[in-house]
Design an enzyme around this catalytic site. Structure first.
Site, mmCIF file in Angstrom:
data_model
loop_
_atom_site.group_PDB
_atom_site.id
_atom_site.type_symbol
_atom_site.label_atom_id
_atom_site.label_comp_id
_atom_site.label_asym_id
_atom_site.label_seq_id
_atom_site.Cartn_x
_atom_site.Cartn_y
_atom_site.Cartn_z
ATOM 1 N N SER A 46 0.803 -1.221 0.000
ATOM 2 C CA SER A 46 0.000 0.000 0.000
ATOM 3 C C SER A 46 0.833 1.266 0.000
ATOM 4 O O SER A 46 0.319 2.342 -0.315
ATOM 5 C CB SER A 46 -0.937 0.017 1.212
ATOM 6 O OG SER A 46 -0.218 0.175 2.414
ATOM 7 N N LYS A 106 1.106 4.539 6.963
ATOM 8 C CA LYS A 106 0.555 5.355 5.878
ATOM 9 C C LYS A 106 1.249 6.717 5.903
ATOM 10 O O LYS A 106 2.001 7.042 6.817
ATOM 11 C CB LYS A 106 -0.955 5.577 6.042
ATOM 12 C CG LYS A 106 -1.803 4.314 6.107
ATOM 13 C CD LYS A 106 -1.890 3.578 4.789
ATOM 14 C CE LYS A 106 -2.759 2.322 4.927
ATOM 15 N NZ LYS A 106 -2.691 1.479 3.711
#
Length: 272
Positions: A46, A106
């Protein structure tokens, strides 16, 4: 007799000193991991292209302070953060996924009070488009832990073969945030996450996004859909500091020499 007694005492003292040293070393290691840095391994793609599956990071804890999620010895009922400052927009952050024991990573895109929207695959921050410039395709070597993963079959680009190695290919862009901080993102497909409503980040929360925009469960999606939603401040663990090891997944514990051939040496030492 005196010589024998001195030798015996010396041996006894040596054992005591060694035990004391080992205890102090253990305490130091615990404090280092708890208060200063902690390791983290990348489990998914991701955050491509910045972070690859099989990369090991040191995460610095002190910049954001400490909470019960970053200090395992704290009582479960303790709330809030101790010491530390606020994260900065663009930081690569490791955090506790709300309601679980899992840690995620993230990029922090939205601070409290910011408005965030994706429009046609472009990030809109506080009503202004964040510059997004097309650059050369990202080529990622296809290895046991890094297959050519695409969100839909139609998004797949032809692979590239060089020197007997196969590389997955992804469309790559460079985004530049207000203040000049820039990073690379992948944009595979015009998917659901490319067009969103306007999100307003509430006080005490942050908006997190993966750099692999079409293959990231992040703040664009609520937790009911396995996304992050708005991340509460207390769930921050630390800021990514350095890649201290990277492996392509081809190593075997039974074959120690493969630990070296599987290493991605050019990725080790990368900072954020």
């Amino acid at each position: 007799m005196a010589t024998k007694s001195k030798t015996a005492n010396g041996k006894k003292g040596g054992v005591g000193e060694t035990t004391r040293f080992l205890i102090l070393l253990f305490v130091f290691a615990v404090l280092l991991r708890t208060l200063v840095v902690t390791p983290f391994v990348i489990p998914s793609g991701s955050m491509l292209p910045r972070l690859m599956i099989g990369e090991y990071l040191f995460v610095s804890k002190w910049p954001y302070g400490f909470s019960r999620y970053s200090l395992p010895f704290m009582a479960p009922g303790v709330e809030g953060r101790l010491l530390g400052g606020e994260p900065e927009r663009g930081d690569v952050v490791v955090f506790r996924y709300p309601g679980s024991e899992d840690d995620w990573v993230k990029r922090l895109i939205g601070l409290p009070g910011d408005t965030i929207q994706m429009r046609g695959g472009q990030l809109i921050l506080n009503g202004k488009p964040v510059p997004k410039v097309r650059i050369a395709d990202y080529l990622m070597e296809r290895t046991p832990n890094s297959p050519c993963r695409y969100v839909v079959r139609q998004a797949a680009l032809p692979t590239v073969t060089e020197n007997g190695r196969t590389y997955c290919r992804y469309a790559r862009f460079r985004e530049t945030l207000p203040g000049g901080r820039s990073y690379e993102v992948l944009d595979q497909w015009r998917g659901e996450g490319d067009d969103t409503a306007v999100y307003t980040v509430p006080a005490g929360h942050y908006f997190m996004m993966g750099d692999n925009r079409d293959d990231s469960a992040d703040s664009r999606y609520p937790q009911s859909r396995e996304g992050v939603g708005f991340l509460p401040r207390d769930y921050l663990i630390g800021r990514a500091l350095i890649v201290f090891f990277s492996t392509d997944g081809s190593a075997s514990w039974a074959k120690p020499w493969t630990w070296f051939t599987a290493a991605r040496w050019n990725r080790i030492g990368g900072t954020f």
